[in-house]
Design an enzyme around this catalytic site. Structure first.
Site, PDB file in Angstrom:
ATOM      1  N   ASP A  67       0.814  -1.217   0.000  1.00 25.00           N
ATOM      2  CA  ASP A  67       0.000   0.000   0.000  1.00 25.00           C
ATOM      3  C   ASP A  67       0.848   1.268   0.000  1.00 25.00           C
ATOM      4  O   ASP A  67       2.064   1.228   0.188  1.00 25.00           O
ATOM      5  CB  ASP A  67      -0.959  -0.005   1.205  1.00 25.00           C
ATOM      6  CG  ASP A  67      -0.285  -0.495   2.495  1.00 25.00           C
ATOM      7  OD1 ASP A  67       0.957  -0.438   2.579  1.00 25.00           O
ATOM      8  OD2 ASP A  67      -0.997  -0.938   3.395  1.00 25.00           O
ATOM      9  N   ASP A 136      -7.490  -2.871  14.237  1.00 22.31           N
ATOM     10  CA  ASP A 136      -8.882  -3.072  13.814  1.00 22.31           C
ATOM     11  C   ASP A 136      -9.044  -4.279  12.879  1.00 22.31           C
ATOM     12  O   ASP A 136     -10.106  -4.477  12.301  1.00 22.31           O
ATOM     13  CB  ASP A 136      -9.426  -1.799  13.147  1.00 22.31           C
ATOM     14  CG  ASP A 136      -8.659  -1.420  11.868  1.00 22.31           C
ATOM     15  OD1 ASP A 136      -7.728  -2.158  11.467  1.00 22.31           O
ATOM     16  OD2 ASP A 136      -9.001  -0.382  11.268  1.00 22.31           O
ATOM     17  N   HIS A 138      -7.257  -4.885  10.091  1.00 23.66           N
ATOM     18  CA  HIS A 138      -6.969  -4.679   8.660  1.00 23.66           C
ATOM     19  C   HIS A 138      -5.690  -5.404   8.239  1.00 23.66           C
ATOM     20  O   HIS A 138      -4.792  -5.638   9.049  1.00 23.66           O
ATOM     21  CB  HIS A 138      -6.932  -3.190   8.282  1.00 23.66           C
ATOM     22  CG  HIS A 138      -5.773  -2.397   8.799  1.00 23.66           C
ATOM     23  ND1 HIS A 138      -5.898  -1.109   9.254  1.00 23.66           N
ATOM     24  CD2 HIS A 138      -4.452  -2.693   8.915  1.00 23.66           C
ATOM     25  CE1 HIS A 138      -4.723  -0.650   9.620  1.00 23.66           C
ATOM     26  NE2 HIS A 138      -3.824  -1.589   9.427  1.00 23.66           N
ATOM     27  N   GLU A 143      -9.520  -1.787   5.401  1.00 23.95           N
ATOM     28  CA  GLU A 143     -10.171  -1.503   6.676  1.00 23.95           C
ATOM     29  C   GLU A 143     -11.436  -2.354   6.830  1.00 23.95           C
ATOM     30  O   GLU A 143     -11.916  -2.937   5.846  1.00 23.95           O
ATOM     31  CB  GLU A 143     -10.534  -0.010   6.724  1.00 23.95           C
ATOM     32  CG  GLU A 143      -9.324   0.930   6.661  1.00 23.95           C
ATOM     33  CD  GLU A 143      -8.539   1.013   7.971  1.00 23.95           C
ATOM     34  OE1 GLU A 143      -8.448  -0.007   8.693  1.00 23.95           O
ATOM     35  OE2 GLU A 143      -8.008   2.099   8.259  1.00 23.95           O
TER      36      GLU A 143
HETATM   37  P1  PGA Z   1       2.164  -1.626  12.525  1.00 32.13           P
HETATM   38  O1  PGA Z   1       0.936  -1.566  11.526  1.00 32.13           O
HETATM   39  O2  PGA Z   1       3.119  -2.622  11.974  1.00 32.13           O
HETATM   40  O3  PGA Z   1       2.753  -0.235  12.517  1.00 32.13           O
HETATM   41  O4  PGA Z   1       1.620  -2.022  13.857  1.00 32.13           O
HETATM   42  C1  PGA Z   1       0.408  -2.769  11.046  1.00 32.13           C
HETATM   43  C2  PGA Z   1      -0.711  -2.483  10.072  1.00 32.13           C
HETATM   44  O5  PGA Z   1      -1.341  -1.414  10.202  1.00 32.13           O
HETATM   45  O6  PGA Z   1      -0.983  -3.313   9.198  1.00 32.13           O
END
Ligand code: PGA
Length: 261
Positions: A67, A136, A138, A143
C-alpha cells in the site's frame, strides 16, 4: 493457519527472516509482497544481516508493496516508498526496476490500480507476502467492511488507523485520508502469507482473525480461507487466543521435515 507463539518480537522476526530466506534460497527469482509499519522493521534488519553475510541474494527478487498514501510523492519522508528504501532496499542488492509500490501521485488512480494488479500477474504472482495486522483487523489498508474479494484500489482510512499512523508524520502534517492498497482478494492469491504481530494492542485482532468468524468486519479473518498462512506472534499478541496451548503443542511437535530450523 499455522500459529507460532514465541517469547519476543526479536525471536518472531528471526524466525520470519528464516522463512523468507528459505523462500529465496529455494527460488532466487521469488516475488515478495512487502509490508510497512513498525511490525516488519526487525524482520528487514535480519534479512539485511543475512544478505551482508552473503547467505541470501536479492539480485533476482521482485517486490510488490501492499500500500501507499494517496497524495504523497514517493520522495515524501512519510511515504511508504521512502520507508522501504530507508529500511530495506538501500541495504540489499534488489534491482530498482523490480521494485513496485503503488504511486500515491498517480493521476488516474483506478487505471494505476489495474496496472498494479497486471504487473503482479505478469511477474507470476506473489510467492510470499509479508503482512502486519492493524488493531482493527486490517491487512494492507483493507479496513473493516472491505470486500473479501477486493482488488488493488483506493480506500479511506479509519480514524483509528490515522491516529495509529500519526507518529510517522510531522506534527503539523495530517495523515492522508486515502490510500491505495492491494485488495483482500489480491493478498489471498499469494502462495504463502507470513504475518507477524506483537504487543497487547494486537491481541484482540489476532484472536478475531484466527478464532473468530470470517467477516469483512475483520478483513484479516479472510486468511482462514488461505491454504498456507503462517502467523508468528509474541506472547502478548497471543494472549487472547483461547487455543494457544494447542498451537504451542502443534509447533513443538512438528515433524522434522516440516520444521523451519
Ligand atoms: P504496525 O501496523 O506494523 O505499525 O503495527 C500494522 C498495520 O497497520 O498493518
Amino acid at each position: 493457519m499455522e500459529i507460532i507463539i514465541v517469547d519476543t518480537e526479536a525471536q518472531a522476526s528471526h524466525l520470519g527472516a528464516k522463512i523468507v530466506a528459505q523462500q529465496l534460497m529455494k527460488k532466487p527469482d521469488s516475488v515478495l509482497g512487502l509490508a510497512t509499519g513498525s511490525t516488519p522493521l526487525a524482520l528487514y534488519n535480519q534479512l539485511i544481516g543475512l544478505y551482508t553475510q552473503k547467505q541470501i541474494d536479492f539480485s533476482r527478487t521482485t517486490s510488490f508493496n501492499l500500500d501507499e498514501y494517496v497524495g504523497l510523492a514517493p520522495s515524501h519522508p512519510s511515504s511508504y516508498n521512502s520507508y522501504m528504501w530507508k529500511n530495506f532496499f538501500n541495504h540489499i542488492n534488489i534491482r530498482p526496476h523490480r521494485i513496485h509500490l503503488p504511486d500515491g501521485l498517480a493521476p488516474d488512480i483506478a487505471e494505476h490500480c489495474r496496472q498494479y494488479e497486471g504487473a503482479i500477474k505478469a511477474a507470476g504472482g506473489i510467492d510470499l507476502q509479508v503482512l502486519g495486522i492493524g488493531a482493527d483487523g486490517h491487512i494492507g489498508f483493507n479496513e473493516p467492511t472491505s470486500s473479501l474479494a477486493s482488488r488493488t484500489r483506493i480506500k479511506t482510512l479509519t480514524l483509528q488507523t490515522r491516529h495509529d499512523n500519526a507518529p510517522n508524520f510531522d506534527l503539523n502534517e495530517q495523515v492522508p485520508h486515502h490510500v491505495i492498497t492491494m485488495g483482500v482478494g489480491t493478498i489471498l492469491e499469494s502462495r504463502i502469507c507470513l504475518m507477524l504481530a506483537f504487543g497487547t494492542s494486537k491481541a484482540q485482532a489476532i484472536r478475531d482473525m484466527v478464532e473468530g468468524p470470517i467477516s469483512s468486519s475483520v478483513p484479516a479473518s479472510a486468511l482462514q480461507m488461505h491454504p498456507h498462512t503462517i502467523v508468528i506472534v509474541d506472547e502478548t499478541a497471543a494472549s487472547a487466543l483461547s487455543r494457544r496451548d494447542y498451537y504451542r503443542w502443534v509447533y513443538d511437535n512438528k515433524p522434522k521435515w516440516q520444521q523451519y530450523e
